[in-house]
Scaffold this active site. Sequence first.
Site, PDB file in Angstrom:
ATOM      1  N   TYR A  58     -66.385   1.041   8.316  1.00 26.01           N
ATOM      2  CA  TYR A  58     -66.785   2.439   8.786  1.00 26.01           C
ATOM      3  C   TYR A  58     -67.269   3.294   7.811  1.00 26.01           C
ATOM      4  O   TYR A  58     -66.458   3.934   7.125  1.00 26.01           O
ATOM      5  CB  TYR A  58     -65.494   2.983   9.795  1.00 26.01           C
ATOM      6  CG  TYR A  58     -64.801   2.161  10.804  1.00 26.01           C
ATOM      7  CD1 TYR A  58     -65.674   0.972  11.294  1.00 26.01           C
ATOM      8  CD2 TYR A  58     -63.513   2.150  10.991  1.00 26.01           C
ATOM      9  CE1 TYR A  58     -65.234   0.340  12.255  1.00 26.01           C
ATOM     10  CE2 TYR A  58     -63.182   1.499  12.126  1.00 26.01           C
ATOM     11  CZ  TYR A  58     -63.718   0.762  12.652  1.00 26.01           C
ATOM     12  OH  TYR A  58     -63.350  -0.196  13.648  1.00 26.01           O
ATOM     13  N   HIS A 124     -61.568  -8.363  11.151  1.00 27.79           N
ATOM     14  CA  HIS A 124     -62.726  -7.886  12.046  1.00 27.79           C
ATOM     15  C   HIS A 124     -63.605  -8.688  12.860  1.00 27.79           C
ATOM     16  O   HIS A 124     -63.514  -8.356  14.085  1.00 27.79           O
ATOM     17  CB  HIS A 124     -63.581  -6.770  11.058  1.00 27.79           C
ATOM     18  CG  HIS A 124     -63.967  -5.482  11.743  1.00 27.79           C
ATOM     19  ND1 HIS A 124     -64.194  -4.691  11.073  1.00 27.79           N
ATOM     20  CD2 HIS A 124     -63.908  -4.970  13.201  1.00 27.79           C
ATOM     21  CE1 HIS A 124     -64.545  -3.419  11.832  1.00 27.79           C
ATOM     22  NE2 HIS A 124     -64.277  -3.743  13.033  1.00 27.79           N
ATOM     23  N   PRO A 222     -59.845   2.753  24.834  1.00 31.23           N
ATOM     24  CA  PRO A 222     -59.167   2.806  26.088  1.00 31.23           C
ATOM     25  C   PRO A 222     -59.695   3.970  26.813  1.00 31.23           C
ATOM     26  O   PRO A 222     -59.212   4.075  28.046  1.00 31.23           O
ATOM     27  CB  PRO A 222     -57.609   3.143  25.524  1.00 31.23           C
ATOM     28  CG  PRO A 222     -57.743   4.011  24.304  1.00 31.23           C
ATOM     29  CD  PRO A 222     -59.181   3.138  23.648  1.00 31.23           C
ATOM     30  N   LEU A 223     -60.412   4.901  26.309  1.00 31.86           N
ATOM     31  CA  LEU A 223     -60.870   5.839  27.207  1.00 31.86           C
ATOM     32  C   LEU A 223     -62.665   5.742  27.054  1.00 31.86           C
ATOM     33  O   LEU A 223     -63.420   6.348  27.721  1.00 31.86           O
ATOM     34  CB  LEU A 223     -61.071   7.500  26.422  1.00 31.86           C
ATOM     35  CG  LEU A 223     -59.534   7.730  26.115  1.00 31.86           C
ATOM     36  CD1 LEU A 223     -59.620   8.908  25.162  1.00 31.86           C
ATOM     37  CD2 LEU A 223     -58.806   8.100  27.315  1.00 31.86           C
ATOM     38  N   GLY A 224     -62.867   4.202  27.147  1.00 32.45           N
ATOM     39  CA  GLY A 224     -64.368   3.889  27.578  1.00 32.45           C
ATOM     40  C   GLY A 224     -65.383   4.762  26.700  1.00 32.45           C
ATOM     41  O   GLY A 224     -66.382   5.054  27.076  1.00 32.45           O
ATOM     42  N   GLY A 226     -65.351   7.580  25.323  1.00 34.09           N
ATOM     43  CA  GLY A 226     -65.375   8.849  25.793  1.00 34.09           C
ATOM     44  C   GLY A 226     -65.681   9.240  27.164  1.00 34.09           C
ATOM     45  O   GLY A 226     -65.665  10.219  27.913  1.00 34.09           O
ATOM     46  N   PHE A 227     -66.262   8.181  28.203  1.00 32.63           N
ATOM     47  CA  PHE A 227     -66.809   8.255  29.146  1.00 32.63           C
ATOM     48  C   PHE A 227     -65.681   8.549  30.293  1.00 32.63           C
ATOM     49  O   PHE A 227     -65.558   9.411  31.028  1.00 32.63           O
ATOM     50  CB  PHE A 227     -67.470   7.042  29.884  1.00 32.63           C
ATOM     51  CG  PHE A 227     -67.768   7.456  31.416  1.00 32.63           C
ATOM     52  CD1 PHE A 227     -69.067   7.877  31.525  1.00 32.63           C
ATOM     53  CD2 PHE A 227     -67.312   6.955  32.432  1.00 32.63           C
ATOM     54  CE1 PHE A 227     -69.551   8.135  32.823  1.00 32.63           C
ATOM     55  CE2 PHE A 227     -67.615   7.315  33.754  1.00 32.63           C
ATOM     56  CZ  PHE A 227     -68.866   7.664  33.858  1.00 32.63           C
TER      57      PHE A 227
END
Length: 335
Positions: A58, A124, A222-224, A226-227
């Site tokens: 990252y 990874h 888990p929040l797609g 951001g969607f």
Amino acid sequence: MERRSIGSGPLWVGAIGLGCMPMSWAYAPSHRRGEESMRTLHTALDLGANLLDTADVYGPFTNELVLGRVLRERRSEAFVSAKVGLRAGEQHVVADGRPGYVRRACDASLRRLRTDFIDLYQLHRVDPDVPVEETWGAMAELVAAGKVRALGFCALGAGAGPGAGRGGDRAYRSTVRLLERAQQVFPVSAVQAELSVWSPEAAWQLLPWCAARGVGVLAAMPLGSGFLTGTLRPGAGFESADVRARHPRFTADAMASNQVLVAGLRRVARRHGPEVTAAQVALAWVLAQGPHVVPVPGADRAHWAAENARAAEVRLTAGDLAEMAELPAAVGAWD
């Protein structure tokens, strides 16, 4: 905050983690702010979201450097989850599971993170040119050396590329075979995989495998991406360096079609109070998948980290879960 165990050993973490990746990689570059990243990390720790998930790729490297600035002050409060096995090239990333590389990469991560040990060191990606037993054996040596406390495995599946999507169950069968091979060398303490209301495939086979063996699950995205927060507008577009600019679920048409998922989350949220958000309901759904599951939402702003941490207080009812189970599948799967 409720605490959950990672694996069968005494590795306890808060019910919600923090994915550090958006602070320096993959998402909108213009949003990256070093000092805001620091505030985000401190906020997560203040609220008990102590699992901080990073990787050397990252940035590359900058994510670990930012986290290291916080760990210098608050190492005893944090559970550090780092990764090895991907190297960043000029235009792409490549898998590298050679034992010598694993050892060097771990030492470099320890220096950047300003710590003497990593709580959970995850593979990874599996290098197709190196038997997983060799890579996992090198990682096990790091545990014996005291540089790492436990080992984890990142699972490819839904959304990972062509042939995934609703075929993610097939991809996870391949992952399970790799996990069983690794288990013969050294115990797997945790598996990280995408898991959310719009990407539930890991729940079909991977979660039961982990539950039966006392293996923890880190739910990535888990929040797609951001969607599922309901804050992204169809057609608003993304910066060219943002991975969502090339994701089939983030075209304007797909985002418009998938608004029904956000609307469903908001209906459930309203039943739990005016302060409960769609994002918190999405995270509560992940928590409801089992006591061995820890959602690790990404955040690059302190207020998002605070909102995510408070999701641990939302208790979905059987009716809520039944209603969410009836939501349509997301439009724009890879296959």
